[in-house]
Design a protein around this motif. Sequence first.
Motif, short mmCIF file in Angstrom:
data_model
loop_
_atom_site.label_atom_id
_atom_site.label_comp_id
_atom_site.label_asym_id
_atom_site.label_seq_id
_atom_site.Cartn_x
_atom_site.Cartn_y
_atom_site.Cartn_z
N GLY A 190 0.65 -1.08 0.06
CA GLY A 190 0.03 -0.12 0.03
C GLY A 190 0.85 1.23 -0.04
O GLY A 190 1.97 1.24 -0.09
N PRO A 191 0.31 2.47 0.10
CA PRO A 191 0.95 3.61 0.24
C PRO A 191 1.88 3.60 1.32
O PRO A 191 1.59 3.32 2.61
CB PRO A 191 -0.17 4.77 0.51
N GLY A 192 3.27 3.61 0.89
CA GLY A 192 4.49 3.97 2.08
C GLY A 192 5.08 2.34 2.10
O GLY A 192 6.27 2.14 3.09
N GLY A 193 4.69 1.38 1.26
CA GLY A 193 5.37 0.27 1.25
C GLY A 193 5.23 -1.04 1.81
O GLY A 193 5.70 -2.18 2.02
N MET A 194 4.13 -1.05 2.57
CA MET A 194 3.82 -2.00 3.83
C MET A 194 2.85 -3.06 3.04
O MET A 194 1.95 -2.64 2.14
CB MET A 194 3.16 -1.72 4.91
N TYR A 195 2.93 -4.34 3.19
CA TYR A 195 2.13 -5.27 2.66
C TYR A 195 0.96 -5.82 3.53
O TYR A 195 1.28 -6.02 5.00
CB TYR A 195 3.05 -6.41 2.11
N THR A 196 -0.27 -5.94 2.96
CA THR A 196 -1.01 -7.11 3.37
C THR A 196 -1.29 -7.65 2.25
O THR A 196 -1.06 -7.53 1.16
CB THR A 196 -2.38 -6.36 4.05
N GLU A 197 -2.51 -8.73 2.33
CA GLU A 197 -2.83 -9.52 1.21
C GLU A 197 -4.38 -10.12 1.62
O GLU A 197 -4.60 -10.23 2.69
CB GLU A 197 -2.09 -10.64 0.95
N ILE A 198 -5.17 -10.25 0.40
CA ILE A 198 -6.55 -10.52 0.41
C ILE A 198 -7.02 -11.73 -0.71
O ILE A 198 -6.33 -11.35 -1.41
CB ILE A 198 -7.35 -9.49 0.33
N ALA A 199 -7.53 -12.53 -0.45
CA ALA A 199 -7.75 -13.62 -1.38
C ALA A 199 -9.49 -13.82 -1.33
O ALA A 199 -9.77 -13.93 -0.17
CB ALA A 199 -6.92 -15.03 -1.24
N ARG A 200 -9.91 -13.77 -2.48
CA ARG A 200 -11.40 -14.33 -2.46
C ARG A 200 -11.80 -15.16 -3.83
O ARG A 200 -10.95 -14.91 -4.61
CB ARG A 200 -12.26 -13.28 -2.53
N THR A 201 -12.73 -15.86 -3.89
CA THR A 201 -13.15 -16.70 -4.92
C THR A 201 -14.55 -16.11 -5.55
O THR A 201 -15.35 -15.75 -4.94
CB THR A 201 -13.48 -18.35 -4.81
N ILE A 202 -14.40 -15.84 -6.80
CA ILE A 202 -15.38 -15.20 -7.60
C ILE A 202 -16.04 -16.05 -8.54
O ILE A 202 -15.48 -16.88 -9.33
CB ILE A 202 -14.96 -13.88 -8.68
N VAL A 203 -17.37 -16.35 -8.55
CA VAL A 203 -17.97 -17.31 -9.62
C VAL A 203 -18.94 -16.30 -10.31
O VAL A 203 -19.77 -15.40 -9.91
CB VAL A 203 -18.73 -18.45 -8.76
N PHE A 204 -19.12 -16.64 -11.81
CA PHE A 204 -19.75 -16.00 -12.70
C PHE A 204 -20.93 -16.64 -12.97
O PHE A 204 -21.22 -17.33 -13.98
CB PHE A 204 -18.80 -15.62 -13.85
N GLY A 205 -21.67 -16.79 -12.01
CA GLY A 205 -22.98 -17.58 -12.03
C GLY A 205 -23.31 -18.08 -10.56
O GLY A 205 -23.09 -17.34 -9.47
N LYS A 206 -23.63 -19.52 -10.41
CA LYS A 206 -24.05 -19.87 -9.13
C LYS A 206 -22.83 -20.78 -8.70
O LYS A 206 -22.34 -21.67 -9.18
CB LYS A 206 -25.23 -20.65 -9.19
#
Length: 395
Positions: free
Chosen positions: A259-275
């Motif tokens: 992010g701004p300033g160079g520190m890291y985090t991370e996020i993961a999610r799954t996207i379904v294009f339907g059901k």
Amino acid sequence: MIDRRLNPISDAELERRWKVVRAMMRERGLDALVMQNNNDWLGGYVKWFTDFPAYNGYPRTVLFHLNDAMTVIDMGPAGGRRGFEGRHAIHRGVGDLITTPAFTSIAYTDGYQGELALGELRRRAYKRIGMIGRGAMPYRFVTQIEQGLAGKTEIVDATEEVDAIKAIKSEEEMILIRRCAEMQDEIFARVCKKVKPGMRDNDITALAQYEGRLLGSEQGLFLGTSAPLGEPANFADRYLQGRVLQKGEHFALLIENAGPGGMYTEIARTIVFGKATNELLDGFETVKEAQTYTLSKIRPGVPARDIAAAHDAFMAARGVGPEKRLYAHGQGYDLVERPLIREDETMTIQAGMNLAVHPGYETSSQWAVICDNYIVGQDGPGECLHKTPKQIFEL
């Protein structure tokens, strides 16, 4: 001087870091520390000491002196030397900036930075120095210093001590970490609004990177692939992101940018294009429960390896087997830094650590994963830094 920096850390924060490290050096009888990095994904030592990143594979060497301003050796013209006396507005705390055109891809330049570092250390006639992250430094750089100072200077490893200091975040660092998580939430929300079948996997991750840059991101990785339901949609980098997403399929997205300033985090999610299928929903619930279980074990003073063992037992009891990846770890200027939550880690959990917790498992028909960040408080993890709902996203 025009200040072109995006998000510099404060002078007070740099002074805090230098002060606590020099106190450690006095305890260990160290006259200087030697470090070198060449990227800002897993090269956070020089950034932490200088607020100036190593990048693009170009080596950047820092000599951190106990009783003097730092010496920095960087890419630039042969024989270049600029004296700052520790007062430069951008190269803060640097006494001399020495330059040489050395490249990790050009073998005959391997010794250029080592020669310059050795010359500085010899000139100062130090009795005892510490190296940081020696295993990640070029072989020739390390041997030049070891052989060149043999019989005159004792060389020890100071990585453990610096890692322990660096793992505990200051209030200013925590602000940057929270900003990074907020940025990633917004990136994911923007991607969900714009992504659609017909896009290549690379188009989706490029969109995430673009939105991140607009929001102040300085560097990072964007992993993910698409697949039909019933096949695993794994994390992969750009080279393997050539597939075209189709309607009714799913995409696993990991956003791990600074992010701004160079520190890291991370996020993961799954996207379904339907059901989403019941299998996909059930898999996500399993890793969501695993994340919650790990968080229940994270407390100051608890050995990281004990948390890893508990997680393995949890996953095995659910029939998916023990964790073979690194499923939780510290973050800061490094995408992955200590402590690692696994069996070979010697650190214990401490208040002020920033932890990414991302349990996952793969079968022949799915890749189940979740990822979020937490800052450890005196009684355990605080609220999740990411506010994106913990769910499968059906678009």
